[in-house]
Design a protein around this motif. Structure first.
Motif, mmCIF file in Angstrom:
data_model
loop_
_atom_site.group_PDB
_atom_site.id
_atom_site.type_symbol
_atom_site.label_atom_id
_atom_site.label_comp_id
_atom_site.label_asym_id
_atom_site.label_seq_id
_atom_site.Cartn_x
_atom_site.Cartn_y
_atom_site.Cartn_z
ATOM 1 N N ILE A 278 -23.217 32.645 -30.429
ATOM 2 C CA ILE A 278 -24.139 32.475 -29.300
ATOM 3 C C ILE A 278 -25.580 32.531 -29.771
ATOM 4 C CG2 ILE A 278 -24.912 33.457 -27.111
ATOM 5 C CD1 ILE A 278 -22.005 34.465 -26.731
ATOM 6 N N GLU A 279 -25.897 33.513 -30.605
ATOM 7 C CA GLU A 279 -27.265 33.620 -31.090
ATOM 8 C C GLU A 279 -27.605 32.502 -32.072
ATOM 9 O OE1 GLU A 279 -27.925 37.623 -32.402
ATOM 10 O OE2 GLU A 279 -28.236 38.298 -30.329
ATOM 11 N N GLY A 280 -26.578 31.821 -32.569
ATOM 12 C CA GLY A 280 -26.819 30.659 -33.414
ATOM 13 C C GLY A 280 -27.273 29.438 -32.645
ATOM 14 N N GLY A 281 -27.231 29.480 -31.304
ATOM 15 C CA GLY A 281 -27.817 28.415 -30.513
ATOM 16 C C GLY A 281 -26.859 27.577 -29.711
ATOM 17 N N ILE A 282 -25.609 28.033 -29.544
ATOM 18 C CA ILE A 282 -24.635 27.196 -28.843
ATOM 19 C C ILE A 282 -25.000 26.965 -27.375
ATOM 20 C CG2 ILE A 282 -23.077 29.054 -28.122
ATOM 21 C CD1 ILE A 282 -20.760 27.182 -28.949
ATOM 22 N N LEU A 283 -25.815 27.846 -26.778
ATOM 23 C CA LEU A 283 -26.211 27.681 -25.375
ATOM 24 C C LEU A 283 -27.583 27.030 -25.221
ATOM 25 C CD1 LEU A 283 -25.032 31.081 -23.829
ATOM 26 C CD2 LEU A 283 -23.965 28.833 -23.619
ATOM 27 N N ARG A 284 -28.211 26.727 -26.323
ATOM 28 C CA ARG A 284 -29.575 26.207 -26.277
ATOM 29 C C ARG A 284 -29.620 24.878 -25.512
ATOM 30 N NH1 ARG A 284 -31.165 26.163 -31.935
ATOM 31 N NH2 ARG A 284 -31.153 28.433 -31.658
ATOM 32 N N GLY A 285 -30.608 24.748 -24.635
ATOM 33 C CA GLY A 285 -30.824 23.501 -23.931
ATOM 34 C C GLY A 285 -30.010 23.318 -22.668
ATOM 35 N N ARG A 286 -29.257 24.329 -22.271
ATOM 36 C CA ARG A 286 -28.425 24.205 -21.077
ATOM 37 C C ARG A 286 -29.086 24.778 -19.828
ATOM 38 N NH1 ARG A 286 -22.335 25.984 -21.990
ATOM 39 N NH2 ARG A 286 -22.421 25.410 -19.781
ATOM 40 N N GLY A 287 -30.277 25.326 -19.970
ATOM 41 C CA GLY A 287 -30.987 25.873 -18.817
ATOM 42 C C GLY A 287 -30.453 27.196 -18.326
ATOM 43 N N LEU A 288 -29.737 27.923 -19.176
ATOM 44 C CA LEU A 288 -29.154 29.209 -18.788
ATOM 45 C C LEU A 288 -30.066 30.386 -19.108
ATOM 46 C CD1 LEU A 288 -25.470 28.606 -19.982
ATOM 47 C CD2 LEU A 288 -26.317 28.614 -17.625
ATOM 48 N N GLU A 289 -31.218 30.112 -19.726
ATOM 49 C CA GLU A 289 -32.131 31.200 -20.074
ATOM 50 C C GLU A 289 -32.757 31.792 -18.812
ATOM 51 O OE1 GLU A 289 -32.326 28.123 -21.234
ATOM 52 O OE2 GLU A 289 -32.102 28.158 -23.419
ATOM 53 N N LEU A 290 -32.575 33.092 -18.611
ATOM 54 C CA LEU A 290 -33.198 33.773 -17.475
ATOM 55 C C LEU A 290 -34.615 34.217 -17.797
ATOM 56 C CD1 LEU A 290 -30.300 36.060 -16.200
ATOM 57 C CD2 LEU A 290 -31.007 33.841 -15.309
ATOM 58 N N ALA A 291 -34.814 34.634 -19.038
ATOM 59 C CA ALA A 291 -36.128 35.104 -19.487
ATOM 60 C C ALA A 291 -36.120 35.109 -21.007
ATOM 61 C CB ALA A 291 -36.424 36.501 -18.945
ATOM 62 N N TRP A 292 -37.323 35.208 -21.557
ATOM 63 C CA TRP A 292 -37.500 35.266 -23.002
ATOM 64 C C TRP A 292 -38.202 36.571 -23.355
ATOM 65 C CZ3 TRP A 292 -35.784 31.092 -26.020
ATOM 66 C CH2 TRP A 292 -35.397 29.958 -25.302
ATOM 67 N N LEU A 293 -37.677 37.285 -24.355
ATOM 68 C CA LEU A 293 -38.248 38.564 -24.776
ATOM 69 C C LEU A 293 -38.874 38.419 -26.154
ATOM 70 C CD1 LEU A 293 -35.388 40.967 -23.606
ATOM 71 C CD2 LEU A 293 -37.314 40.058 -22.307
ATOM 72 N N GLU A 294 -39.642 39.435 -26.545
ATOM 73 C CA GLU A 294 -40.410 39.322 -27.788
ATOM 74 C C GLU A 294 -39.744 39.971 -28.988
ATOM 75 O OE1 GLU A 294 -44.179 41.331 -27.365
ATOM 76 O OE2 GLU A 294 -43.321 42.832 -26.015
ATOM 77 N N ASP A 295 -38.601 40.616 -28.792
ATOM 78 C CA ASP A 295 -37.994 41.383 -29.884
ATOM 79 C C ASP A 295 -36.476 41.249 -29.817
ATOM 80 O OD1 ASP A 295 -37.080 43.263 -31.690
ATOM 81 O OD2 ASP A 295 -38.364 44.878 -30.977
ATOM 82 N N PRO A 296 -35.837 40.706 -30.854
ATOM 83 C CA PRO A 296 -34.379 40.573 -30.823
ATOM 84 C C PRO A 296 -33.655 41.905 -30.759
ATOM 85 C CG PRO A 296 -35.235 40.067 -33.007
ATOM 86 C CD PRO A 296 -36.418 40.173 -32.105
ATOM 87 N N VAL A 297 -34.296 42.967 -31.263
ATOM 88 C CA VAL A 297 -33.674 44.289 -31.183
ATOM 89 C C VAL A 297 -33.614 44.747 -29.725
ATOM 90 C CG1 VAL A 297 -33.807 46.680 -31.940
ATOM 91 C CG2 VAL A 297 -34.491 44.847 -33.488
ATOM 92 N N GLU A 298 -34.671 44.479 -28.954
ATOM 93 C CA GLU A 298 -34.655 44.868 -27.549
ATOM 94 C C GLU A 298 -33.651 44.025 -26.755
ATOM 95 O OE1 GLU A 298 -35.752 47.504 -26.576
ATOM 96 O OE2 GLU A 298 -37.213 48.028 -28.111
ATOM 97 N N VAL A 299 -33.463 42.762 -27.150
ATOM 98 C CA VAL A 299 -32.415 41.956 -26.524
ATOM 99 C C VAL A 299 -31.064 42.614 -26.745
ATOM 100 C CG1 VAL A 299 -31.192 39.750 -26.580
ATOM 101 C CG2 VAL A 299 -33.687 39.789 -26.678
ATOM 102 N N PHE A 300 -30.811 43.035 -27.980
ATOM 103 C CA PHE A 300 -29.543 43.679 -28.304
ATOM 104 C C PHE A 300 -29.332 44.932 -27.462
ATOM 105 C CE2 PHE A 300 -27.010 46.742 -30.699
ATOM 106 C CZ PHE A 300 -25.900 45.988 -31.045
ATOM 107 N N PHE A 301 -30.363 45.771 -27.362
ATOM 108 C CA PHE A 301 -30.206 47.010 -26.609
ATOM 109 C C PHE A 301 -30.167 46.772 -25.109
ATOM 110 C CE2 PHE A 301 -31.116 49.111 -30.609
ATOM 111 C CZ PHE A 301 -30.264 50.207 -30.539
ATOM 112 N N LEU A 302 -30.781 45.690 -24.646
ATOM 113 C CA LEU A 302 -30.618 45.329 -23.237
ATOM 114 C C LEU A 302 -29.156 45.015 -22.952
ATOM 115 C CD1 LEU A 302 -31.979 44.783 -20.497
ATOM 116 C CD2 LEU A 302 -32.350 42.426 -21.252
#
Length: 346
Positions: free
Chosen positions: A140-164
């Motif tokens: 998933i993080e390799g980009g399989i969902l990229r371009g499908r319009g499923l992004e709810l928001a963008w964050l500034e830190d991949p570590v915070e994405v993980f902990f979210l």
């Protein structure tokens, strides 16, 4: 025993799972006098949290208790009397318990990708069915969902994405000051694997050194190996927007209602029924003896004596929750006949 399970309001499949686990775990009825610190706790807060989800308990015994809870009064004495009159404390499984903590993060983000905000959180793909195994975190993080319009928001830190993902809910503050609240929508079906345990296995840290703060620091200090470390947990969480959730309310738990700071608990529902009050006796640097309510679940929460304490919202709550890894004891409060039905000869 099966009749007692039906009284919990569980569906047939859930009752079968609960029956298996409950029968395999020893149970012991206690008196309230045997609960350390019971007389000193203010059970009014627990009573309010209990009322938040009580109407969702469909078993016959819970209906009258919910009505009585609404009229229990607003003094510590009346709240304590309510629980003492209509419940019995029951230990399921073998202490010591393992307590950890979780919280609702507050993060900076953007509704669009920018150089600063480059790491997305996703809505659940429509083809993903609950209970099925889908692509792993790495894919998933390799980009399989990229371009499908499923992004709810963008964050500034991949570590915070993980902990979210680990926390399951959050508040995202946009550049214009607007706050988006997001909650759990589903997962990819892969089992949760502890990154902390992987660090111990690799020999980079000892068990007593591992905490959320330790993981954050190590991953940020070692971006390449750190990213690979996070991918050892194949479980991936998808989110949904919660536009109607008031700012003063806690995030949505597994029962579909807001959870309460230091009064809501994530448990394994195969052993402890959701909606039930649970007395905790947490040891460690900051001991805690208080009545809580089982209103949430978590991928790492497995077993009768395992729980995650909800510490609230924001950085201070995160600091407190991230250091908790303590023993102690969990005691579930069940309606009187259900408590005695759980006994081996019940």
């Amino acid at each position: 025993m099966r009749a007692a399970l039906r009284r919990f309001g569980l569906g047939a499949s859930a009752a079968a799972v609960w029956l298996c686990c409950a029968m395999s775990a020893p149970a012991q009825v206690l008196s309230f006098e045997e609960l350390e610190g019971w007389a000193e706790d203010d059970q009014r807060e627990a009573l309010i949290a209990f009322q938040e989800t009580c109407s969702l308990l469909k078993a016959p015994e819970w209906g009258p208790l919910c009505a009585l809870a609404a009229d229990a009064g607003d003094s510590p004495q009346s709240a304590r009397a309510f629980f003492e009159l209509f419940f019995r404390p029951l230990i399921i499984g073998n202490p010591p318990a393992l307590f950890t903590g979780y919280f609702e993060p507050e993060l900076n983000g953007s509704p669009f990708r920018t150089p600063r905000f480059a790491y997305p959180i996703y809505a659940k793909p429509p083809e993903l069915q609950n209970g099925t195994v889908w692509h792993s975190r790495a894919v998933i993080e390799g980009g399989i969902l990229r371009g499908r319009g499923l992004e709810l928001a963008w964050l500034e830190d991949p570590v915070e994405v993980f902990f979210l993902h680990i926390q399951g809910s959050g508040r995202i503050r946009m550049p214009d000051g607007r706050v988006m609240r997001v909650g759990y929508a589903g997962k990819n079906g892969h089992p949760y694997r502890s990154v902390g345990q992987e660090m111990v296995r690799r020999g980079t840290h000892t068990p007593d050194q591992v905490s959320a703060q330790t993981i954050r620091h190590w991953v940020r200090s070692n971006p390449g190996p750190g990213h690979a470390l996070l991918e050892t947990n194949p479980s991936y969480v998808f989110f949904r927007k919660l536009p109607d959730l008031p700012a003063h309310k806690g995030p949505i738990g597994a029962m579909g209602r807001s959870i309460t700071t230091l009064r809501s608990l994530a448990v394994d529902p195969a052993h402890n029924p959701l909606g039930a009050p649970i007395w905790i006796e947490k040891a460690g640097r900051d001991p805690m003896h208080r009545l809580m309510v089982a209103q949430d679940t978590g991928g790492a929460i497995k077993g009768a004596q395992r729980a995650d304490i909800f510490y609230g919202t924001g950085d201070a709550a995160g600091e407190a929750a991230g250091t908790i890894k303590d023993g102690g004891r969990m005691v579930v409060l069940l309606p009187i006949d259900q408590a005695y039905a759980m006994m081996p000869d019940g």
